[in-house]
Design a protein around this motif. Structure first.
Motif, short mmCIF file in Angstrom:
data_model
loop_
_atom_site.label_atom_id
_atom_site.label_comp_id
_atom_site.label_asym_id
_atom_site.label_seq_id
_atom_site.Cartn_x
_atom_site.Cartn_y
_atom_site.Cartn_z
N LEU A 65 -15.18 12.62 -4.97
CA LEU A 65 -15.09 11.43 -4.12
C LEU A 65 -15.97 10.34 -4.72
O LEU A 65 -16.81 10.61 -5.58
CB LEU A 65 -15.56 11.75 -2.70
CG LEU A 65 -14.93 12.96 -2.01
CD1 LEU A 65 -15.59 13.18 -0.64
CD2 LEU A 65 -13.44 12.76 -1.85
N ASP A 96 -4.85 13.28 -7.11
CA ASP A 96 -5.58 12.13 -7.65
C ASP A 96 -5.11 10.85 -6.97
O ASP A 96 -3.90 10.58 -6.85
CB ASP A 96 -5.36 12.02 -9.15
CG ASP A 96 -6.05 13.14 -9.92
OD1 ASP A 96 -6.61 14.05 -9.28
OD2 ASP A 96 -6.02 13.10 -11.16
N ASP A 97 -6.09 10.07 -6.50
CA ASP A 97 -5.84 8.76 -5.87
C ASP A 97 -5.16 8.87 -4.51
O ASP A 97 -4.68 7.86 -3.98
CB ASP A 97 -5.02 7.86 -6.80
CG ASP A 97 -5.72 7.60 -8.12
OD1 ASP A 97 -6.95 7.44 -8.10
OD2 ASP A 97 -5.05 7.60 -9.17
N LEU A 98 -5.09 10.08 -3.92
CA LEU A 98 -4.72 10.18 -2.52
C LEU A 98 -5.98 9.95 -1.68
O LEU A 98 -6.97 9.43 -2.20
CB LEU A 98 -4.06 11.53 -2.22
CG LEU A 98 -2.68 11.71 -2.86
CD1 LEU A 98 -2.08 13.05 -2.45
CD2 LEU A 98 -1.73 10.58 -2.48
N PHE A 99 -5.96 10.32 -0.41
CA PHE A 99 -7.02 9.85 0.48
C PHE A 99 -7.44 10.92 1.49
O PHE A 99 -6.67 11.84 1.81
CB PHE A 99 -6.54 8.62 1.27
CG PHE A 99 -6.12 7.47 0.45
CD1 PHE A 99 -7.04 6.50 0.05
CD2 PHE A 99 -4.81 7.33 0.03
CE1 PHE A 99 -6.65 5.42 -0.72
CE2 PHE A 99 -4.41 6.26 -0.74
CZ PHE A 99 -5.33 5.29 -1.12
N TRP A 111 -7.18 15.66 4.21
CA TRP A 111 -6.84 14.78 3.10
C TRP A 111 -5.42 15.07 2.63
O TRP A 111 -4.88 16.16 2.82
CB TRP A 111 -7.83 14.91 1.96
CG TRP A 111 -8.04 16.28 1.40
CD1 TRP A 111 -7.39 16.85 0.34
CD2 TRP A 111 -8.97 17.27 1.84
NE1 TRP A 111 -7.85 18.12 0.09
CE2 TRP A 111 -8.82 18.41 1.01
CE3 TRP A 111 -9.91 17.31 2.88
CZ2 TRP A 111 -9.59 19.56 1.18
CZ3 TRP A 111 -10.67 18.46 3.05
CH2 TRP A 111 -10.50 19.57 2.20
N ASP A 113 -1.48 12.76 1.48
CA ASP A 113 -0.72 11.52 1.33
C ASP A 113 -0.50 10.89 2.70
O ASP A 113 0.11 11.51 3.58
CB ASP A 113 0.63 11.84 0.68
CG ASP A 113 1.40 10.59 0.27
OD1 ASP A 113 1.02 9.49 0.72
OD2 ASP A 113 2.37 10.73 -0.49
N GLU A 242 -7.83 0.61 4.76
CA GLU A 242 -9.18 0.44 4.24
C GLU A 242 -10.17 1.45 4.83
O GLU A 242 -11.30 1.59 4.33
CB GLU A 242 -9.68 -0.98 4.51
CG GLU A 242 -9.73 -1.38 5.98
CD GLU A 242 -8.45 -2.06 6.45
OE1 GLU A 242 -8.52 -2.81 7.43
OE2 GLU A 242 -7.39 -1.84 5.81
N ARG A 244 -9.63 4.68 4.83
CA ARG A 244 -9.45 5.94 4.11
C ARG A 244 -10.30 5.98 2.85
O ARG A 244 -10.33 5.04 2.08
CB ARG A 244 -7.98 6.12 3.73
CG ARG A 244 -7.02 6.02 4.90
CD ARG A 244 -5.59 5.90 4.41
NE ARG A 244 -4.65 5.68 5.49
CZ ARG A 244 -3.52 4.99 5.38
NH1 ARG A 244 -3.18 4.46 4.20
NH2 ARG A 244 -2.73 4.83 6.42
N PRO A 246 -10.77 7.30 -0.87
CA PRO A 246 -9.89 7.84 -1.93
C PRO A 246 -10.46 9.10 -2.55
O PRO A 246 -11.67 9.31 -2.62
CB PRO A 246 -9.85 6.69 -2.95
CG PRO A 246 -11.15 5.96 -2.75
CD PRO A 246 -11.46 6.06 -1.28
N ARG A 248 -10.91 10.56 -6.00
CA ARG A 248 -10.88 10.02 -7.35
C ARG A 248 -10.18 10.98 -8.32
O ARG A 248 -9.22 10.62 -8.99
CB ARG A 248 -12.29 9.70 -7.82
CG ARG A 248 -12.96 8.58 -7.02
CD ARG A 248 -14.39 8.37 -7.46
NE ARG A 248 -14.49 8.07 -8.89
CZ ARG A 248 -15.63 8.03 -9.56
NH1 ARG A 248 -16.77 8.31 -8.95
NH2 ARG A 248 -15.63 7.75 -10.85
#
Length: 309
Positions: A65, A96-99, A111, A113, A242, A244, A246, A248
Motif C-alpha cells: 500500500l 495491481d492498482d485496484l483498491f 479490497w 475491483d 477518492e 479508496r 490503491p 500499489r
C-alpha cells in the motif's frame, strides 16, 4: 402471651437484618495477590529456533500500500482451489492498482475491483467451488484447546491458523478470528473466486464460519488495514473514488527478489512453547492482574509472529 412471643420474634428478626446489613456494609477484604507467572513476552524470549517456522514464499502474498506492506499467509490445506486461483490472480498482476473498497466499522476491510459495470478482466478461474470446510484428515496436525467453544465441538490450531472442527462429520474449517482473510461472495455459495478479499478487523464474526471460504490470515500489517477510514455507504463501502486506498503492487513472495522479502516466522502451534504461550494468556499472573480467568477463547489465543532482520 401470643403478642409477647410475636414481639420477641420480630425483634430477633430485626437484629438479624441489621447484622446482615452491617456485614454487607463492611469493607471487603483485599483479594489475594496472584503469584507472578511467565508472561507471553517471557515465553517468546525463552523460545528456541525450532519453535518457529518461516513463511512459505509460495503461499505468502505481499500487498504493498502507499502506507506500507501487508503480508498475507495462505492456507492451501483448507482451501486448495481458492488459494491456487488467488496465486494465479496475483501472478497475472490482477490486483495491481485496484483498491481497498470497503471498511465496515468493527467488522471487515475489503479490497478488489470497485467497478461492477466494467470490471477488470482476468484469466484466472471465474468460478471456484466453495471451500467452506475441509476433511479433518487432510489439513494436518491439530493442537486442541481445552477451553471449549460456542460455535464448534472442538477448536484449536493447525500450522498457526485458528481452526474449528466437528469430529462427528469429519470436517474442519478456519475460524473468523481477527486478521483472518476471507473470500467475498454473492448469494450463491460458488460465487467467490478470490478476486475480492476481506480481512476481519473487528470482533470475531464467528457466525460466518462455514458460510464463506476463509483462505489465510494477515501476519503483518494489520494496523495499515484497521486504520482505514470507515465507509459511509451500505455495509461500509466507500461512496466516492477518492476515499479508496490503491493497492500499489501485489506479489507472491516467491516472485520477489530474496533481498526484498520480509522475513517473518510464525511460532509452531504444535510446540510445547506455544502451549506455554497459551497458558500465559489463560492464567495471567500478578502483580497487575488481580483475577485469573482460567479460560481462553480461540480468537484470543495468541499466535506469535516475529521478523528476522
Amino acid at each position: 402471651m401470643f403478642a409477647a412471643r410475636t414481639t420477641i420474634r420480630l425483634a430477633a428478626a430485626a437484629l438479624a437484618w441489621l447484622a446482615a446489613g452491617a456485614a454487607c456494609a463492611a469493607p471487603a477484604k483485599a483479594a489475594q495477590e496472584l503469584p507472578p507467572k511467565a508472561s507471553l513476552a517471557d515465553v517468546i524470549k525463552a523460545s528456541k529456533p525450532s519453535d518457529w517456522r518461516p513463511l512459505d514464499p509460495e503461499n505468502t502474498i505481499y500487498m504493498d500500500l502507499p502506507t506500507g506492506r501487508v503480508v498475507i499467509e495462505l492456507a492451501p490445506g483448507f482451501a486448495p482451489r481458492t488459494a491456487a486461483n488467488i496465486r494465479a490472480l496475483v501472478r497475472e498482476k490482477y490486483f495491481d492498482d485496484l483498491f481497498i473498497i470497503r471498511s465496515q466499522d468493527g467488522f471487515v476491510v475489503q479490497w478488489g475491483d470497485p467497478d461492477e459495470e466494467k470490471p477488470k478482466p482476468f484469466k484466472a478461474a471465474k468460478t471456484i467451488q466453495a471451500e467452506f470446510t475441509a476433511p479433518m484428515a487432510s489439513v494436518g496436525g491439530f493442537t486442541r484447546l481445552k477451553d471449549g467453544d460456542v460455535y464448534a465441538p472442538q477448536v484449536g490450531h493447525v500450522n498457526g491458523f485458528p481452526v474449528a472442527r466437528d469430529p462427528s462429520s469429519g470436517r474442519a474449517w478456519l475460524a473468523h478470528c481477527p486478521a483472518m482473510v476471507g473470500v467475498a461472495r454473492d448469494t450463491g455459495a460458488d460465487t467467490g473466486n478470490g478476486s475480492q478479499l476481506y480481512v476481519v478487523t473487528g470482533h470475531a464474526p464467528r457466525h460466518l464460519d462455514r458460510n464463506i471460504t476463509v483462505v489465510g490470515r494477515v501476519v503483518s500489517g494489520m494496523p495499515l488495514l484497521s486504520v482505514q477510514p470507515r465507509g459511509l455507504g451500505a455495509a461500509g463501502f466507500y461512496e466516492k473514488p477518492e476515499q479508496r486506498m490503491p493497492l500499489r503492487l501485489v506479489r507472491m513472495a516467491a516472485d520477489v527478489p530474496e533481498a526484498e522479502r520480509s522475513r517473518f516466522e510464525v511460532m509452531r502451534t504444535d510446540s510445547a512453547t506455544y502451549q506455554a504461550a497459551v497458558e500465559a494468556q489463560r492464567n495471567r499472573g500478578g502483580p497487575w492482574a488481580k483475577f485469573a480467568t482460567g479460560k481462553i477463547d480461540l480468537c484470543n489465543a495468541p499466535i506469535p509472529v516475529r521478523e528476522q532482520k
